[in-house]
Design a protein around this motif. Structure first.
Motif, PDB file in Angstrom:
ATOM      1  N   ILE A 185      24.767  28.061 -22.590  1.00  0.00           N
ATOM      2  CA  ILE A 185      25.118  26.736 -23.093  1.00  0.00           C
ATOM      3  C   ILE A 185      25.777  25.900 -21.999  1.00  0.00           C
ATOM      4  CG2 ILE A 185      25.353  27.598 -25.438  1.00  0.00           C
ATOM      5  CD1 ILE A 185      28.328  27.523 -25.164  1.00  0.00           C
ATOM      6  N   VAL A 186      25.728  24.587 -22.183  1.00  0.00           N
ATOM      7  CA  VAL A 186      26.208  23.678 -21.136  1.00  0.00           C
ATOM      8  C   VAL A 186      27.671  23.292 -21.323  1.00  0.00           C
ATOM      9  CG1 VAL A 186      25.605  21.522 -22.307  1.00  0.00           C
ATOM     10  CG2 VAL A 186      25.513  21.635 -19.802  1.00  0.00           C
ATOM     11  N   GLU A 187      28.253  23.590 -22.470  1.00  0.00           N
ATOM     12  CA  GLU A 187      29.614  23.136 -22.776  1.00  0.00           C
ATOM     13  C   GLU A 187      30.681  24.033 -22.149  1.00  0.00           C
ATOM     14  OE1 GLU A 187      27.328  23.620 -25.090  1.00  0.00           O
ATOM     15  OE2 GLU A 187      26.881  21.661 -25.967  1.00  0.00           O
ATOM     16  N   TRP A 188      30.772  24.025 -20.816  1.00  0.00           N
ATOM     17  CA  TRP A 188      31.853  24.716 -20.127  1.00  0.00           C
ATOM     18  C   TRP A 188      33.025  23.765 -19.914  1.00  0.00           C
ATOM     19  CZ3 TRP A 188      32.560  29.673 -17.763  1.00  0.00           C
ATOM     20  CH2 TRP A 188      31.572  30.597 -18.115  1.00  0.00           C
ATOM     21  N   ARG A 189      32.730  22.592 -19.424  1.00  0.00           N
ATOM     22  CA  ARG A 189      33.760  21.566 -19.266  1.00  0.00           C
ATOM     23  C   ARG A 189      33.289  20.300 -19.981  1.00  0.00           C
ATOM     24  NH1 ARG A 189      35.314  21.728 -12.795  1.00  0.00           N
ATOM     25  NH2 ARG A 189      34.768  23.908 -12.416  1.00  0.00           N
ATOM     26  N   VAL A 190      34.173  19.707 -20.736  1.00  0.00           N
ATOM     27  CA  VAL A 190      33.863  18.461 -21.435  1.00  0.00           C
ATOM     28  C   VAL A 190      34.601  17.335 -20.724  1.00  0.00           C
ATOM     29  CG1 VAL A 190      33.929  17.222 -23.620  1.00  0.00           C
ATOM     30  CG2 VAL A 190      33.576  19.709 -23.602  1.00  0.00           C
ATOM     31  N   TRP A 191      33.844  16.430 -20.136  1.00  0.00           N
ATOM     32  CA  TRP A 191      34.424  15.289 -19.407  1.00  0.00           C
ATOM     33  C   TRP A 191      34.432  14.048 -20.287  1.00  0.00           C
ATOM     34  CZ3 TRP A 191      33.311  14.487 -13.521  1.00  0.00           C
ATOM     35  CH2 TRP A 191      33.705  15.637 -12.812  1.00  0.00           C
ATOM     36  N   HIS A 192      35.569  13.393 -20.347  1.00  0.00           N
ATOM     37  CA  HIS A 192      35.680  12.096 -21.018  1.00  0.00           C
ATOM     38  C   HIS A 192      35.811  11.029 -19.932  1.00  0.00           C
ATOM     39  CE1 HIS A 192      36.363  13.872 -25.060  1.00  0.00           C
ATOM     40  NE2 HIS A 192      36.928  14.843 -24.352  1.00  0.00           N
ATOM     41  N   VAL A 193      34.876  10.080 -19.947  1.00  0.00           N
ATOM     42  CA  VAL A 193      34.842   9.064 -18.900  1.00  0.00           C
ATOM     43  C   VAL A 193      35.082   7.683 -19.508  1.00  0.00           C
ATOM     44  CG1 VAL A 193      33.287  10.456 -17.481  1.00  0.00           C
ATOM     45  CG2 VAL A 193      32.324   8.793 -19.064  1.00  0.00           C
ATOM     46  N   ASP A 194      35.628   6.784 -18.692  1.00  0.00           N
ATOM     47  CA  ASP A 194      35.926   5.429 -19.160  1.00  0.00           C
ATOM     48  C   ASP A 194      34.708   4.518 -19.099  1.00  0.00           C
ATOM     49  OD1 ASP A 194      38.599   6.060 -19.662  1.00  0.00           O
ATOM     50  OD2 ASP A 194      39.182   5.651 -17.586  1.00  0.00           O
ATOM     51  N   ASN A 195      33.895   4.678 -18.062  1.00  0.00           N
ATOM     52  CA  ASN A 195      32.731   3.819 -17.871  1.00  0.00           C
ATOM     53  C   ASN A 195      31.562   4.342 -18.701  1.00  0.00           C
ATOM     54  OD1 ASN A 195      30.623   2.224 -17.003  1.00  0.00           O
ATOM     55  ND2 ASN A 195      31.168   2.346 -14.829  1.00  0.00           N
ATOM     56  N   THR A 196      31.177   3.572 -19.714  1.00  0.00           N
ATOM     57  CA  THR A 196      30.095   3.995 -20.605  1.00  0.00           C
ATOM     58  C   THR A 196      28.789   3.244 -20.348  1.00  0.00           C
ATOM     59  OG1 THR A 196      30.843   2.418 -22.286  1.00  0.00           O
ATOM     60  CG2 THR A 196      31.713   4.669 -22.424  1.00  0.00           C
ATOM     61  N   THR A 197      28.659   2.684 -19.168  1.00  0.00           N
ATOM     62  CA  THR A 197      27.432   1.959 -18.832  1.00  0.00           C
ATOM     63  C   THR A 197      26.225   2.887 -18.870  1.00  0.00           C
ATOM     64  OG1 THR A 197      28.685   0.464 -17.416  1.00  0.00           O
ATOM     65  CG2 THR A 197      26.292   0.520 -17.122  1.00  0.00           C
ATOM     66  N   ILE A 198      26.356   4.050 -18.253  1.00  0.00           N
ATOM     67  CA  ILE A 198      25.274   5.033 -18.248  1.00  0.00           C
ATOM     68  C   ILE A 198      25.571   6.159 -19.225  1.00  0.00           C
ATOM     69  CG2 ILE A 198      24.035   6.736 -16.859  1.00  0.00           C
ATOM     70  CD1 ILE A 198      24.346   4.935 -14.462  1.00  0.00           C
ATOM     71  N   ILE A 199      26.778   6.692 -19.179  1.00  0.00           N
ATOM     72  CA  ILE A 199      27.178   7.747 -20.116  1.00  0.00           C
ATOM     73  C   ILE A 199      27.631   7.056 -21.402  1.00  0.00           C
ATOM     74  CG2 ILE A 199      28.661   9.752 -20.460  1.00  0.00           C
ATOM     75  CD1 ILE A 199      28.902   9.988 -17.451  1.00  0.00           C
ATOM     76  N   SER A 200      26.680   6.776 -22.273  1.00  0.00           N
ATOM     77  CA  SER A 200      26.907   5.890 -23.413  1.00  0.00           C
ATOM     78  C   SER A 200      27.979   6.392 -24.366  1.00  0.00           C
ATOM     79  CB  SER A 200      25.594   5.689 -24.174  1.00  0.00           C
ATOM     80  OG  SER A 200      24.586   5.208 -23.308  1.00  0.00           O
ATOM     81  N   SER A 201      28.034   7.692 -24.593  1.00  0.00           N
ATOM     82  CA  SER A 201      29.011   8.242 -25.532  1.00  0.00           C
ATOM     83  C   SER A 201      30.384   8.414 -24.903  1.00  0.00           C
ATOM     84  CB  SER A 201      28.521   9.594 -26.057  1.00  0.00           C
ATOM     85  OG  SER A 201      28.438  10.527 -25.007  1.00  0.00           O
ATOM     86  N   GLY A 202      30.465   8.295 -23.577  1.00  0.00           N
ATOM     87  CA  GLY A 202      31.730   8.507 -22.884  1.00  0.00           C
ATOM     88  C   GLY A 202      32.080   9.964 -22.688  1.00  0.00           C
TER      89      GLY A 202
END
Length: 209
Positions: free
Chosen positions: A27-44
């Protein structure tokens, strides 16, 4: 049979631990990153695994993907931290040696429940199985601890531009793979301890070796 109840429990716990190890590796959920810029990463939110990084995007950032974008790590990406590549190798080793441990335990239990009383066909296989369980548990423990340390210290990753990922998150947290790996470690180490505790019963059978 009555002397091998712990080893039967070791097989059950080792099986569950091995399965959890295999699942956490995939599975890919090793680290969960929360980002401020949602231009590309729409869900943040972006997920950093040991094989790839994924996020939800409403932009067409990659051919064939309209919503979820995933980029697999390459062995040539020097920017990817060592703990990720270490996790790849160590978890593959853990999956392999854990399977060897299960195989050895199955063979020993088969002999026990079939009434075979030769010590050399039982005790060594329980001991080998226990050794492999413990080795597999340690191989899982190292990458899980290392990546958890990176998460708690909010360490950044200098992703290449093609990944569409920022170099650091606003905040990050441990994904589902890390607690799953911790449980796998506990089960594998318990399995190893139970297997190594086997003592062949003393009998008066002169054919027993």
């Amino acid at each position: 049979v009555s002397s091998s109840h712990l080893q039967l429990a070791a097989f059950a716990l080792g099986t569950v631990g091995w399965i959890l190890c295999t699942i956490s590796m995939g599975i890919v959920e090793w680290r969960v990153w929360h980002v401020d810029n949602t231009t590309i990463i729409s869900s943040g939110i972006a997920w950093v695994g040991i094989w790839k990084v994924c996020f939800i995007s409403y932009l067409h950032v990659s051919p064939g993907y309209k919503e979820q974008f995933c980029h697999k790590f390459s062995g040539y990406d020097s920017s990817i931290p060592r703990e990720i590549y270490a996790a790849q190798g160590l978890l593959l080793i853990a999956m392999f040696v854990g399977l060897l441990g299960l195989t050895a335990t199955i063979f020993a239990l088969r002999n026990v429940y079939m009434g075979i009383t030769h010590k050399t066909l039982i005790t060594p296989f329980f001991l080998v199985g226990g050794f492999f369980y413990i080795l597999a548990g340690l191989c899982v423990l190292i990458p899980v601890s290392w990546n958890f340390y990176s998460v708690t210290h909010n360490q950044s990753i200098a992703f290449p531009p093609s990944y569409y990922m920022p170099s650091s998150p606003a905040v990050q947290e441990a994904g589902a793979a890390i607690p799953m790996g911790i449980v796998a470690v506990i089960l594998l180490l318990l399995s190893g301890t139970f297997s190594l505790s086997y003592r062949f019963p003393v009998t008066t059978n002169t054919n027993t070796k």
